[in-house]
Scaffold this active site. Structure first.
Site, PDB file in Angstrom:
ATOM      1  N   GLU A 115       0.688  -1.059  -0.162  1.00  0.00           N
ATOM      2  CA  GLU A 115       0.046   0.035  -0.110  1.00  0.00           C
ATOM      3  C   GLU A 115       0.819   1.265  -0.021  1.00  0.00           C
ATOM      4  O   GLU A 115       2.046   1.089   0.464  1.00  0.00           O
ATOM      5  CB  GLU A 115      -0.782   0.024   1.151  1.00  0.00           C
ATOM      6  N   CYS A 161      -4.252 -11.844 -15.009  1.00  0.00           N
ATOM      7  CA  CYS A 161      -4.282 -11.274 -16.488  1.00  0.00           C
ATOM      8  C   CYS A 161      -5.296 -10.894 -16.947  1.00  0.00           C
ATOM      9  O   CYS A 161      -5.389 -10.393 -18.272  1.00  0.00           O
ATOM     10  CB  CYS A 161      -3.461 -12.254 -17.241  1.00  0.00           C
TER      11      CYS A 161
END
Length: 338
Positions: free
Chosen positions: A97, A123
């Site tokens: 983060e 993906c």
């Protein structure tokens, strides 16, 4: 899922600057290749990947995504202040983060009312991002939004090579890590808009999705390596792709002969050829990027679409199919009327 008022108005990609050939990787891996009695050109011969791209050391995913985003906004011909949401879809991250979307948002100096967050789905995430922003546009929550992605494979490839060389790597271990050597680097971004605000845009007509999460253990990636049962993943992925294509035929009215271009998520020569054969696609309608760029994760579809446009492969009025699959397994297919 069908859209009535969503269009693509901007698209861009950026290539990482360093071309790394499969031959170079095979030379580094030669002690292992010799030990397990594999052919010296094993990566290129099995995957069809001649080269992939690496960023310079230290280049972060947010930087690659920012470069592509700046180009896509220019291509869209809008001011960045008009964006209502920025959504990042990259597998690669600068940190746990904050989000990559937050970093790109800050790099661009976007306003406080422009939402930003990450979407992760291996993906497949870029297509998921298009769907999310498309639904927000349909609900008139935003007028303009952008999907961004930055991928870098240098660290995972180099770390995997070092780890395997430092161990007594056998054939089974080499096979489990083999897919890592297909990974490439790059960035992409796509601006979406309300069609009634962008009459020259390219309409997204809709899409379909299917999940087969019983195969969730066939591919597992970390920042420093990826373990894959490649043979089982290929079989399961093709099965899911076939079922998703049948759903697209029913819900989107697809027929292979009626579609003009197929933009596929590209993994290797074997995967691409088997998918083309299974779905009955015309090979001439499939623009291939994997030989020179490898598997660029979620960025593969927008990069391939952008490069196909650069090569003049897509004309006004073409029906373009975007077809992706991600480990997990999940599959999505969308249609764009160019």
């Amino acid at each position: 899922m069908k859209f009535e008022n969503v269009s693509i108005i901007g698209l861009a990609h950026v290539d990482a600057p360093h071309r790394i050939t499969s031959t170079e990787l095979e030379k580094q891996l030669f002690p292992i290749i010799e030990r397990i009695h594999a052919r010296s050109d094993i990566i290129q011969s099995l995957t069809g990947i001649v080269a992939r791209r690496f960023w310079e050391p230290g280049r972060q995913p947010s930087e690659a995504a920012t470069m592509a985003t700046e180009k896509a906004i220019v291509d869209a011909g809008i001011d960045k202040s008009q964006l209502g949401i920025l959504l990042n879809t990259s597998v690669c991250r600068d940190y746990i983060e904050p989000s990559v979307a937050c970093l790109v948002h800050g790099n661009l100096g976007l306003g406080p009312e422009c939402m930003n967050f990450d979407v992760a789905n291996a993906c497949l995430a870029f297509l998921n991002g298009m769907e999310i922003i498309g639904n927000m546009i349909e609900r008139e929550q935003v007028d303009f939004g952008i999907v961004v992605d930055g991928e870098g494979s240098r660290f995972v490839v180099e770390t995997t090579i070092q780890r395997l060389l430092a161990s007594e790597c056998d054939a089974e271990t080499f096979r489990a890590n083999f897919a890592t050597f297909t990974l490439g680097s790059g960035g992409a971004a796509m601006v979406l808009a309300r069609s009634d605000l962008a009459p020259k845009g390219h309409r997204i007509l809709g899409g379909v999705n299917l999940a087969a999460t019983q195969y969730k253990d066939l591919c597992r990636g970390q920042v420093d390596g990826m373990q894959t049962d490649a043979s089982a993943l290929l079989v399961a992925g093709l099965e899911l792709a076939g079922a998703t294509f049948e759903k697209a035929k029913k819900e989107l009215g697809w027929s292979p002969g009626d579609l003009d271009q197929f933009i596929l998520h590209q993994v290797s020569a074997v995967h691409t050829a088997k998918l083309i054969a299974l779905l009955g696609l015309d090979d001439k309608k499939v623009f291939k990027t994997f030989p020179e760029y490898g598997n660029v994760g979620p960025a593969a579809i927008p990069i391939t679409l952008s490069k196909a446009l650069e090569k003049g492969r897509i004309d006004k009025g073409d029906r373009v199919a975007l077809m992706g699959i991600g480990s997990g397994l999940n599959c999505a297919m969308m249609e764009v009327l160019w």
